[in-house]
Design a protein around this motif. Sequence first.
Motif, PDB file in Angstrom:
ATOM      1  N   ILE A  75       0.740  -1.356   0.132  1.00 59.76           N
ATOM      2  CA  ILE A  75      -0.011  -0.205   0.161  1.00 59.76           C
ATOM      3  C   ILE A  75       0.779   1.258   0.024  1.00 59.76           C
ATOM      4  O   ILE A  75       1.896   1.282   0.752  1.00 59.76           O
ATOM      5  CB  ILE A  75      -0.758   0.208   1.206  1.00 59.76           C
ATOM      6  N   VAL A  76       0.402   2.239  -0.888  1.00 62.87           N
ATOM      7  CA  VAL A  76       1.070   3.595  -0.820  1.00 62.87           C
ATOM      8  C   VAL A  76       0.884   4.291   0.315  1.00 62.87           C
ATOM      9  O   VAL A  76      -0.227   4.428   0.875  1.00 62.87           O
ATOM     10  CB  VAL A  76       0.670   4.311  -2.185  1.00 62.87           C
ATOM     11  N   THR A  77       2.163   4.641   1.109  1.00 61.96           N
ATOM     12  CA  THR A  77       2.082   5.344   2.261  1.00 61.96           C
ATOM     13  C   THR A  77       2.349   6.833   2.323  1.00 61.96           C
ATOM     14  O   THR A  77       2.188   7.463   3.205  1.00 61.96           O
ATOM     15  CB  THR A  77       3.061   4.440   3.440  1.00 61.96           C
ATOM     16  N   ALA A  78       3.037   7.211   1.242  1.00 59.31           N
ATOM     17  CA  ALA A  78       3.762   8.437   1.103  1.00 59.31           C
ATOM     18  C   ALA A  78       3.941   8.640  -0.409  1.00 59.31           C
ATOM     19  O   ALA A  78       4.418   8.098  -0.818  1.00 59.31           O
ATOM     20  CB  ALA A  78       4.830   8.972   1.984  1.00 59.31           C
ATOM     21  N   VAL A  79       3.324   9.850  -0.681  1.00 56.15           N
ATOM     22  CA  VAL A  79       3.897  10.320  -2.001  1.00 56.15           C
ATOM     23  C   VAL A  79       4.277  11.846  -1.840  1.00 56.15           C
ATOM     24  O   VAL A  79       3.757  12.836  -1.405  1.00 56.15           O
ATOM     25  CB  VAL A  79       2.614  10.436  -3.213  1.00 56.15           C
ATOM     26  N   LYS A  80       5.445  12.038  -2.215  1.00 56.20           N
ATOM     27  CA  LYS A  80       6.187  13.446  -2.171  1.00 56.20           C
ATOM     28  C   LYS A  80       6.455  14.117  -3.521  1.00 56.20           C
ATOM     29  O   LYS A  80       7.256  13.436  -4.126  1.00 56.20           O
ATOM     30  CB  LYS A  80       7.195  13.634  -1.244  1.00 56.20           C
ATOM     31  N   LEU A  81       5.693  15.106  -3.987  1.00 59.07           N
ATOM     32  CA  LEU A  81       5.892  15.408  -5.427  1.00 59.07           C
ATOM     33  C   LEU A  81       6.885  16.903  -5.246  1.00 59.07           C
ATOM     34  O   LEU A  81       6.556  17.735  -4.709  1.00 59.07           O
ATOM     35  CB  LEU A  81       4.603  15.926  -6.024  1.00 59.07           C
ATOM     36  N   GLY A  82       8.053  16.768  -6.381  1.00 59.22           N
ATOM     37  CA  GLY A  82       8.901  17.968  -6.468  1.00 59.22           C
ATOM     38  C   GLY A  82       8.327  18.271  -7.952  1.00 59.22           C
ATOM     39  O   GLY A  82       7.605  17.852  -8.382  1.00 59.22           O
ATOM     40  N   ASP A  83       8.956  19.503  -8.218  1.00 64.77           N
ATOM     41  CA  ASP A  83       8.775  19.829  -9.729  1.00 64.77           C
ATOM     42  C   ASP A  83       9.148  19.098 -10.721  1.00 64.77           C
ATOM     43  O   ASP A  83       8.235  19.007 -11.676  1.00 64.77           O
ATOM     44  CB  ASP A  83       9.849  21.266  -9.602  1.00 64.77           C
ATOM     45  N   ALA A  85      10.923  15.528  -9.955  1.00 61.62           N
ATOM     46  CA  ALA A  85      11.159  14.302  -9.292  1.00 61.62           C
ATOM     47  C   ALA A  85      10.122  14.005  -8.433  1.00 61.62           C
ATOM     48  O   ALA A  85       9.419  15.067  -7.582  1.00 61.62           O
ATOM     49  CB  ALA A  85      12.362  14.055  -8.622  1.00 61.62           C
ATOM     50  N   ALA A  86       9.662  12.787  -7.936  1.00 66.46           N
ATOM     51  CA  ALA A  86       9.009  12.408  -7.053  1.00 66.46           C
ATOM     52  C   ALA A  86       9.408  11.301  -5.949  1.00 66.46           C
ATOM     53  O   ALA A  86      10.372  10.555  -6.387  1.00 66.46           O
ATOM     54  CB  ALA A  86       7.527  12.042  -7.515  1.00 66.46           C
ATOM     55  N   GLN A  87       8.861  11.113  -4.878  1.00 63.64           N
ATOM     56  CA  GLN A  87       9.296  10.089  -4.084  1.00 63.64           C
ATOM     57  C   GLN A  87       8.153   9.125  -3.487  1.00 63.64           C
ATOM     58  O   GLN A  87       7.030   9.820  -2.981  1.00 63.64           O
ATOM     59  CB  GLN A  87      10.051  10.732  -2.782  1.00 63.64           C
ATOM     60  N   VAL A  88       7.804   8.054  -3.751  1.00 60.07           N
ATOM     61  CA  VAL A  88       6.756   7.124  -3.306  1.00 60.07           C
ATOM     62  C   VAL A  88       7.234   6.118  -2.285  1.00 60.07           C
ATOM     63  O   VAL A  88       8.225   5.442  -2.519  1.00 60.07           O
ATOM     64  CB  VAL A  88       6.229   6.520  -4.609  1.00 60.07           C
ATOM     65  N   LEU A 100      12.157   6.669  -5.909  1.00 60.93           N
ATOM     66  CA  LEU A 100      12.401   8.187  -6.721  1.00 60.93           C
ATOM     67  C   LEU A 100      12.120   7.654  -8.169  1.00 60.93           C
ATOM     68  O   LEU A 100      12.912   6.854  -8.924  1.00 60.93           O
ATOM     69  CB  LEU A 100      13.892   8.626  -6.339  1.00 60.93           C
ATOM     70  N   LEU A 101      11.133   8.438  -8.535  1.00 58.39           N
ATOM     71  CA  LEU A 101      10.787   8.512 -10.154  1.00 58.39           C
ATOM     72  C   LEU A 101      10.353   9.843 -10.407  1.00 58.39           C
ATOM     73  O   LEU A 101      10.438  10.769  -9.590  1.00 58.39           O
ATOM     74  CB  LEU A 101       9.698   7.658 -10.326  1.00 58.39           C
ATOM     75  N   THR A 102      10.068  10.065 -11.715  1.00 56.12           N
ATOM     76  CA  THR A 102       9.788  11.457 -12.268  1.00 56.12           C
ATOM     77  C   THR A 102       8.266  11.509 -11.640  1.00 56.12           C
ATOM     78  O   THR A 102       7.358  10.804 -11.430  1.00 56.12           O
ATOM     79  CB  THR A 102       9.630  11.509 -13.715  1.00 56.12           C
ATOM     80  N   ARG A 103       7.921  13.075 -11.526  1.00 53.21           N
ATOM     81  CA  ARG A 103       6.617  13.387 -11.088  1.00 53.21           C
ATOM     82  C   ARG A 103       5.615  12.913 -12.327  1.00 53.21           C
ATOM     83  O   ARG A 103       4.538  12.725 -11.981  1.00 53.21           O
ATOM     84  CB  ARG A 103       6.629  14.938 -11.138  1.00 53.21           C
ATOM     85  N   GLU A 104       5.996  13.141 -13.431  1.00 54.44           N
ATOM     86  CA  GLU A 104       5.168  12.632 -14.658  1.00 54.44           C
ATOM     87  C   GLU A 104       4.643  11.149 -14.347  1.00 54.44           C
ATOM     88  O   GLU A 104       3.474  10.862 -14.462  1.00 54.44           O
ATOM     89  CB  GLU A 104       5.924  12.785 -15.981  1.00 54.44           C
ATOM     90  N   ALA A 105       5.629  10.334 -13.989  1.00 48.56           N
ATOM     91  CA  ALA A 105       5.262   8.919 -13.865  1.00 48.56           C
ATOM     92  C   ALA A 105       4.287   8.693 -12.866  1.00 48.56           C
ATOM     93  O   ALA A 105       3.416   8.075 -12.957  1.00 48.56           O
ATOM     94  CB  ALA A 105       6.548   8.124 -13.642  1.00 48.56           C
ATOM     95  N   LEU A 111      -0.704   7.510  -8.619  1.00 51.05           N
ATOM     96  CA  LEU A 111      -0.555   7.080  -7.162  1.00 51.05           C
ATOM     97  C   LEU A 111      -0.796   8.003  -6.395  1.00 51.05           C
ATOM     98  O   LEU A 111      -0.653   9.285  -6.155  1.00 51.05           O
ATOM     99  CB  LEU A 111       1.117   6.944  -6.974  1.00 51.05           C
ATOM    100  N   GLU A 112      -1.672   7.525  -5.136  1.00 52.58           N
ATOM    101  CA  GLU A 112      -1.854   8.212  -4.208  1.00 52.58           C
ATOM    102  C   GLU A 112      -2.186   7.362  -2.729  1.00 52.58           C
ATOM    103  O   GLU A 112      -1.911   6.300  -2.868  1.00 52.58           O
ATOM    104  CB  GLU A 112      -3.524   8.684  -4.264  1.00 52.58           C
TER     105      GLU A 112
END
Length: 131
Positions: A75-83, A85-88, A100-105, A111-112
Amino acid sequence: MQSYTIGQAARLLGVSPDTARRWADAGRMATRRDESGRRLIDGKDLAAFSVRLAQDAADEADVPYTSARNAFSGIVTAVKLGDVAAQVEIQAGPHRLVSLLTREAVEELGLEVGMEATARVKSTNVHIDRT
């Protein structure tokens, strides 16, 4: 050869000690008694059982076909979006995985926090520590 108590085996398998005891009582997991009467599982038997257990779970799961072997459903527990990049973060049983993946992905996948997701791990370096 290393042996494990029911509690240790349960921790390694990611289940409760009660579940491990039920598996032992049902004959699914081979055990023997030590001098003090505690049930022990030989390391080789526990390793073989854990492979069968994972195989049975994979056979029952509705998993898409893929060549990636290291899949952690959770289960997704956190999503941090940057300009850019993102961290899930995903909690998969006792395992916390951070990607660590792209914000676009992240946006394309929708993902929520609270939704199911599968982390697939592919690496050219895997480090193993003896515990």
